[in-house]
Write a protein that holds these residues in place. Structure first.
Motif, mmCIF file in Angstrom:
data_model
loop_
_atom_site.group_PDB
_atom_site.id
_atom_site.type_symbol
_atom_site.label_atom_id
_atom_site.label_comp_id
_atom_site.label_asym_id
_atom_site.label_seq_id
_atom_site.Cartn_x
_atom_site.Cartn_y
_atom_site.Cartn_z
ATOM 1 N N THR A 1 0.806 -1.223 0.000
ATOM 2 C CA THR A 1 0.000 0.000 0.000
ATOM 3 C C THR A 1 0.841 1.274 0.000
ATOM 4 O O THR A 1 0.282 2.367 0.083
ATOM 5 N N ARG A 2 2.159 1.160 -0.107
ATOM 6 C CA ARG A 2 3.022 2.334 0.041
ATOM 7 C C ARG A 2 2.740 3.408 -1.015
ATOM 8 O O ARG A 2 2.818 4.602 -0.752
ATOM 9 N N GLY A 3 2.415 2.971 -2.237
ATOM 10 C CA GLY A 3 2.172 3.932 -3.296
ATOM 11 C C GLY A 3 0.914 4.744 -3.112
ATOM 12 O O GLY A 3 0.715 5.763 -3.785
ATOM 13 N N SER A 4 0.031 4.338 -2.196
ATOM 14 C CA SER A 4 -1.230 5.054 -1.991
ATOM 15 C C SER A 4 -1.106 6.221 -1.028
ATOM 16 O O SER A 4 -2.079 6.950 -0.819
ATOM 17 N N ARG A 5 0.063 6.391 -0.442
ATOM 18 C CA ARG A 5 0.228 7.505 0.500
ATOM 19 C C ARG A 5 0.027 8.837 -0.205
ATOM 20 O O ARG A 5 0.445 9.031 -1.344
ATOM 21 N N GLN A 6 -0.590 9.772 0.492
ATOM 22 C CA GLN A 6 -0.888 11.071 -0.097
ATOM 23 C C GLN A 6 0.361 11.775 -0.600
ATOM 24 O O GLN A 6 0.361 12.402 -1.660
ATOM 25 N N ARG A 7 1.461 11.655 0.118
ATOM 26 C CA ARG A 7 2.700 12.314 -0.273
ATOM 27 C C ARG A 7 3.307 11.716 -1.537
ATOM 28 O O ARG A 7 4.207 12.304 -2.135
ATOM 29 N N LYS A 8 2.826 10.518 -1.947
ATOM 30 C CA LYS A 8 3.356 9.859 -3.137
ATOM 31 C C LYS A 8 2.501 10.100 -4.369
ATOM 32 O O LYS A 8 2.828 9.633 -5.453
ATOM 33 N N CYS A 9 1.389 10.775 -4.218
ATOM 34 C CA CYS A 9 0.506 10.982 -5.349
ATOM 35 C C CYS A 9 1.189 11.917 -6.353
ATOM 36 O O CYS A 9 1.420 13.089 -6.050
#
Length: 496
Positions: free
Chosen positions: A277-285
């Motif tokens: 789920t790491r790619g779903s972090r807001q900072r990664k959008c």
């Protein structure tokens, strides 16, 4: 009356001598003047006493300062709680972000932590995030803190994270971001308001992830792949602590936030087998700079119960739409965490379950290579798994034993005296980031790791660590094969 007479005499003696008093002032006028002067002096005395009480008390060498002042407002309601380390229950759940050793005075404060590590890994397994055999140094994190008391009831807290900061080009691995930044309005201990970029209370590790706090260098797999530490989103909510009994307490946090970023603009899922789920972090959008991608909101909360000192069990949950406008693919994460302490022994752990509904039916704009935000981003020439996962889970169990041999204390009390300690650690990690397609046995994200470690703390907020990791279940992206892997990791971390 005697004390008032003495004070009056002292006040009169300290007043300037004006001859006209004796001629023009009545005894009642003189008494009124004395009363006013005495009242003024008493107020000045009270102000000086208050200022002295607000000063930071002297701390024993090698100990965390005891937080004082309105910023932390830590109340010790249970006998012996003042002896519990700040990282494990001496503050309410909503106040864990203030559990820093430098937070000790009611004023703006700058501090932080940093770490440095050396890693020698025998093979290129999927979870280490590198494209080949690793053998070298990495200054992984430099994290400044800024905290401030604005008023007695308004507080500010923030954290800036700089990862692999020797690089200037962020496309090559360096990462700079605002870990959290929020304003608190303190109403009372059972109920307080918070708004800003918030650390999501999913499990306990996401709230207490600082390198100097943890006894092993690497974060647990479940706290990297299932709960994407460090996870933070913009939002608002409230938190508090209540005491249902003499030795028990309940902490809670509840927030409404922006929500996850589950897909790229071309439809490629950011929740995938190789990075969980790491790619779903807001900072990664990537396309929206961390802004809301669907005008929807997520809800996240944590409830922790401590029946007695040294024991805490907590449950937490997160739910929000991960898809862009026009579709609904919610991401939910549920977690439990526990802490048990008795004397020098300590057992901590966390388990989490994630469900990205509809993720396996997502329209992918690019099925070749790795999704942005993956631990494997930058490794060329490899194809990721074909079907995006929906269900994933994982857990870790860690045991710590803290000790200090008496002969070392006697040999060198300055280095091994009060406040210093050794810790022996063992941890077992297990995660599977694709339960739907791997049948629980194979797949990229079916990982297992055993870590044994040893560390030395000259004081509580400085630590030197050594650990050996063995992965009986790992995956080599260069050969697309299941492998056994191992790593030797040495590191140092300190607050400043």
């Amino acid at each position: 009356m005697q004390i008032w007479s003495i004070l009056g005499a002292l006040v009169i003696a300290s007043l300037p001598v004006i001859p006209v008093w004796a001629e023009n002032m009545t005894p009642e006028d003189i008494q009124k003047l004395v009363d006013e002067a005495v009242t003024k002096r008493l107020k000045e005395h009270e102000q000086r006493e208050g200022a002295m009480e607000r000063r930071e008390p002297a701390q024993p060498a090698g100990q965390y300062p005891v937080p004082v002042g309105p910023m932390t407002d830590v109340k010790v309601e249970r006998p012996g709680e003042e002896k519990v380390p700040l990282s494990f229950g001496a503050t309410g759940s909503g106040r864990l972000v203030y559990a820093k050793p430098f937070v000790s005075a009611p004023k703006a404060i700058v501090g932080g932590y940093m770490d440095i590590q050396y890693r020698s890994q025998s093979k290129a397994s999927i979870e280490n995030g590198y494209g080949g055999t690793t053998n070298g140094f990495d200054q992984q994190r430099f994290v400044p803190f800024i905290y401030a008391d604005i008023t007695e009831h308004v507080k500010f807290a923030s954290e800036i994270e700089i990862e692999h900061g020797i690089r200037e080009d962020t496309t090559q691995g360096a990462e700079i971001g605002l870990e959290f930044a929020h304003i608190d309005y303190l109403v009372n201990e059972p109920f307080n308001l918070r708004a800003g970029i918030l650390l999501l209370p999913i499990g306990k590790f996401n709230l207490l992830h600082d390198s100097p706090l943890n006894d092993l260098t690497d974060r647990p797999l479940v706290s990297r792949l299932i709960i994407p530490s460090t996870a933070a989103e913009t939002g608002a909510g409230f938190y508090g602590t209540v005491y249902p009994g003499r030795t028990s307490k309940v902490d809670y946090e509840l927030y409404v936030t922006t929500g996850p970023c589950g897909y790229d603009s071309n439809g490629t899922p950011r929740i995938n087998e190789e990075s969980g789920t790491r790619g779903s972090r807001q900072r990664k959008c990537p396309s929206d700079d961390g802004l809301d991608i669907n005008n929807g909101k997520a809800v996240v909360g944590r409830l922790a119960f401590s029946p007695m000192l040294g024991v805490e069990v907590a449950g937490s949950s997160y739910y929000g739409n991960a898809a862009p406008n026009g579709s609904y693919n919610p991401l939910s994460i549920t977690a439990i965490d526990w802490t048990f302490q008795r004397g020098p022994f300590e057992m901590i752990g966390e388990a989490a379950w994630a469900y990205s509904r509809g993720n396996s039916r997502a329209i992918q704009g690019n099925t070749i290579g790795f999704a942005p935000g993956s631990l494997l981003t930058g490794i060329g020439g490899n194809s990721g798994p074909g079907i995006p996962p929906q269900r994933m889970n994982g857990y870790y169990i860690q045991s710590n034993y803290h000790f200090m041999p008496a002969f070392l204390t006697k040999f060198s009390p300055k280095r091994f005296g009060e406040g210093s300690t050794f810790t022996a650690v063992i941890r077992y990690d297990k995660v599977n980031t694709n339960l739907d397609n791997s049948n629980g046995t194979g797949g990229w994200g079916n990982l297992e790791q055993i870590s044994v470690g040893f560390n030395y703390r000259p004081i509580e907020d400085v630590v030197f660590k050594i650990s050996y990791q063995y992965q009986p279940m790992a995956f080599n992206p260069n050969t697309s094969q299941r492998i056994h892997d191992s790593a030797l990791v040495l590191s140092a971390a300190t607050y400043f």
